[in-house]
Write an enzyme that holds these catalytic residues in place. Structure first.
Site, mmCIF file in Angstrom:
data_model
loop_
_atom_site.group_PDB
_atom_site.id
_atom_site.type_symbol
_atom_site.label_atom_id
_atom_site.label_comp_id
_atom_site.label_asym_id
_atom_site.label_seq_id
_atom_site.Cartn_x
_atom_site.Cartn_y
_atom_site.Cartn_z
ATOM 1 N N LYS A 259 3.160 1.821 -21.035
ATOM 2 C CA LYS A 259 3.477 2.860 -22.022
ATOM 3 C C LYS A 259 2.169 3.519 -22.443
ATOM 4 C CE LYS A 259 4.972 3.450 -26.878
ATOM 5 N NZ LYS A 259 5.673 2.885 -28.043
ATOM 6 N N ASP A 264 1.310 8.348 -31.526
ATOM 7 C CA ASP A 264 2.726 8.278 -31.907
ATOM 8 C C ASP A 264 2.877 8.589 -33.393
ATOM 9 O OD1 ASP A 264 5.393 7.803 -32.143
ATOM 10 O OD2 ASP A 264 5.282 5.625 -31.849
ATOM 11 N N LYS A 271 6.685 9.080 -38.910
ATOM 12 C CA LYS A 271 6.279 7.797 -39.485
ATOM 13 C C LYS A 271 5.673 8.019 -40.871
ATOM 14 C CE LYS A 271 4.967 5.250 -35.275
ATOM 15 N NZ LYS A 271 5.942 4.159 -35.413
ATOM 16 N N ASP A 282 -1.197 3.359 -29.264
ATOM 17 C CA ASP A 282 0.146 3.288 -28.677
ATOM 18 C C ASP A 282 0.149 3.562 -27.166
ATOM 19 O OD1 ASP A 282 2.751 2.592 -29.230
ATOM 20 O OD2 ASP A 282 3.415 4.660 -29.543
ATOM 21 N N ASP A 341 11.209 8.283 -32.983
ATOM 22 C CA ASP A 341 10.112 7.311 -33.013
ATOM 23 C C ASP A 341 10.347 6.170 -32.012
ATOM 24 O OD1 ASP A 341 7.748 6.197 -33.796
ATOM 25 O OD2 ASP A 341 8.494 5.408 -35.714
ATOM 26 N N GLU A 343 10.296 6.257 -28.881
ATOM 27 C CA GLU A 343 9.963 7.129 -27.752
ATOM 28 C C GLU A 343 9.440 6.374 -26.535
ATOM 29 O OE1 GLU A 343 7.905 6.383 -30.123
ATOM 30 O OE2 GLU A 343 6.206 5.810 -28.882
ATOM 31 N N ARG A 345 10.383 3.694 -25.070
ATOM 32 C CA ARG A 345 11.443 3.289 -24.135
ATOM 33 C C ARG A 345 11.912 4.480 -23.282
ATOM 34 N NH1 ARG A 345 15.074 1.019 -28.966
ATOM 35 N NH2 ARG A 345 12.964 0.716 -29.764
#
Ligand code: BES
Ligand code: ZN
Ligand code: ZN
Length: 499
Positions: A259, A264, A271, A282, A341, A343, A345
């Site tokens: 990933k 993020d 967030k 991230d 959020d 994201e 996946r």
């Protein structure tokens, strides 16, 4: 850190003498090259009750020509590689300016080659800082000269120790590159910058290739995970595909996916502000993939393997994807986005499906995927899920042997049911309120490609490692001072090398 391996000869600015429990006089050859004064100080300290070789005990001795650090290692037969690595790391952490940059580490009686190499590895891993954005004054007394360390052991250990130290150095380089990428702020490292650095690394290396699927390629390939997560940012997403030793291809190969969300914000499902800066980490899954390729190339790995880095920046804007959107992924499955959020996946869904085109032996993804995993395991262990018990056990074992714990977590049908519960799409990107790390894993499972035909159809062996807690912010990891950890580069080198 520069290093060399020699027999026991002279000493440099500082002599580090790691000693096992139960001695009352210096082991054979331990004092060679020391001044008379230093020799008698070491003898005195070892004979006294102040130093008994107990694990972690250190005594520093001062002499005008050379400093000596006596380091207790406990009992020789009890010294595991993990503890030896930590001891090496702790010594480097404790060094100050006065110790100089030239160090001698002298392994005397009781040391086995694997213990010595682990100690050296710990020293190399801990010798890291990320200070490229700090201005340097001319009269700055922080000396940037690298450490030069001579590892000394008896003649019979030379060959194995030389091989072990060279290998540790190559792996540490990979870990440090992963940390560098993790520590880079998001204004400096965005998806296409990662791709450029990957291409720069591969340039001129005949056995390594890097292919970049840029914005247009992502659109053309209908990689809706990447396109939707990344479309709100002016820094467009990309997929970076690594291939090592393509010529050695003889059947299926390991494929490691990362990933790579370079920042993020949460997107439209923004967030909260507190600690949002941490979301520059991230992309640590993709940092580990990069570092792994560097390490495998560096150790001269001969087998065929591949990496896939799923890069995007998740930001809100008028062009960003929204909660409620239904998106197409590369697999053809549609996803109802209930929270922008969640994201990671979505980009991984494309990456997993892509791996199915390359004849995988197994697929492993690494991702800073869920806050829920940090709640469950803190910064002490990564979460580990798999659809294959053998693969799960292999990953668990090599992670544990590397001192980078990966803790088995449940891939339960109940969590799959949650993500399959969308009323308007094939799946939704959110599970129920509790067990969020498990529903995230269950979501990823929906995108693991299958092999075989008809009744024999079966998913490829796949493991998911959630590194949300272990990629950064650890306070108990001796090999890291702060920031990104480079976690699982070493685990995966072991796994792929079949150690
Ligand atoms: N990148 C985060 C997960 C994360 C959180 C990593 C804290 C490291 C530290 C991920 O994209 C995320 O935001 N996940 C959400 C999922 C939720 C919306 C289902 C989370 O964990 O809150
Ligand atoms: Zn997120
Ligand atoms: Zn994220």
């Amino acid at each position: 850190m520069e290093h060399q391996v020699t027999t026991i000869e002279t000493v440099a600015d500082t002599l580090i003498l790691p000693l096992f429990k139960g001695i009352n006089k210096p082991p054979n050859r331990a004092l060679i090259g020391l001044s008379r004064g230093a020799q008698s100080q070491v003898r005195g300290a070892i004979a006294s009750e102040d130093f008994d070789g107990k694990s972690g005990k250190t005594i520093s001795l001062w002499d005008s020509e050379c400093k000596v650090i006596l380091l207790g290692m406990g009992k020789s037969e009890d010294l595991k590689e993990n503890n030896s690595r930590d001891a090496g790391a702790n010594i480097v952490a404790s060094l100050g300016k006065t110790h100089g940059k030239n160090l001698t580490v002298r392994f005397t009686s009781g040391w086995k080659a694997n213990q010595m190499s682990a100690f050296a590895e710990g020293m190399m891993l801990r010798d890291y800082k990320f200070d490229k954005y700090m201005s340097k004054d001319d009269d700055d007394d922080d000396d940037d000269t690298p450490y030069s360390v001579t590892f000394q052991a008896s003649a019979r250990h030379q060959e194995r120790l030389t091989v072990g130290c060279d290998r540790s150095a190559a792996i540490a380089t990979g870990v440090h590159i992963a940390r560098d990428l993790g520590n880079e702020p998001a204004n400096k490292l965005y998806p296409m910058e990662y791709a450029a650095r990957a291409q720069a690394f591969a340039k001129g290396k005949g056995n390594l290739s890097v292919t970049v699927l840029d914005w247009d390629d992502l659109l053309e390939n209908k990689m809706g995970g990447h396109v939707n997560v990344g479309k709100g940012s002016e820094h467009k997403p990309c997929m970076v595909i690594w291939e090592l030793n393509a010529k050695a291809k003889d059947g299926p190969c390991p494929i490691i996916i990362g990933k790579g969300i370079t920042f993020d914000t949460g997107g439209i499902s923004l967030k909260p502000g507190a600690a949002m800066d941490e979301m520059k980490f991230d992309m640590h899954g993709s940092a580990t993939v990069f570092g792994l390729l560097v390490a495998l190339h560096g150790v001269g790995h001969k087998g065929h393997m591949m990496g896939i880095s799923c890069m995007a920046e998740n930001t809100p804007s008028s062009t960003a994807y929204r909660p409620g959107d239904v998106i197409d992924t590369y697999s053809g499955k549609t996803v109802e986005v209930l929270n922008t959020d969640a994201e990671g996946r979505l980009v991984l869904a494309d990456g997993l499906w892509k791996a199915g085109e390359f004849n995988p032996e197994y697929i492993i993804d690494l991702a800073t995927l869920t806050g829920a995993c940090v709640v469950a395991l803190g910064h002490e262990a990564s979460g580990l899920w798999s659809n294959d018990d053998d693969l799960l056990e292999r990953v668990r074992k090599v992670a544990s042997d590397s001192g980078e714990l990966a803790w088995p977590m449940p891939l339960l049908p109940a969590f799959e049911k949650q993500v399959k519960g969308s009323k308007i799409a094939d799946v939704k990107n959110l599970g129920d309120r509790y067990g969020g790390a498990n529903s995230a894993a269950a979501f990823l499972k929906q995108f693991v490609p299958e092999q075989g035909e008809g009744d024999d159809k079966k998913q490829y062996p796949w493991a998911h490692i959630d590194i949300a807690g272990t990629g950064w912010g650890t306070s108990t990891n001796a090999t890291v001072a702060h920031g990104a950890t480079g976690v699982h580069v070493r685990t995966l080198v072991r796994l792929i090398n079949n150690e």
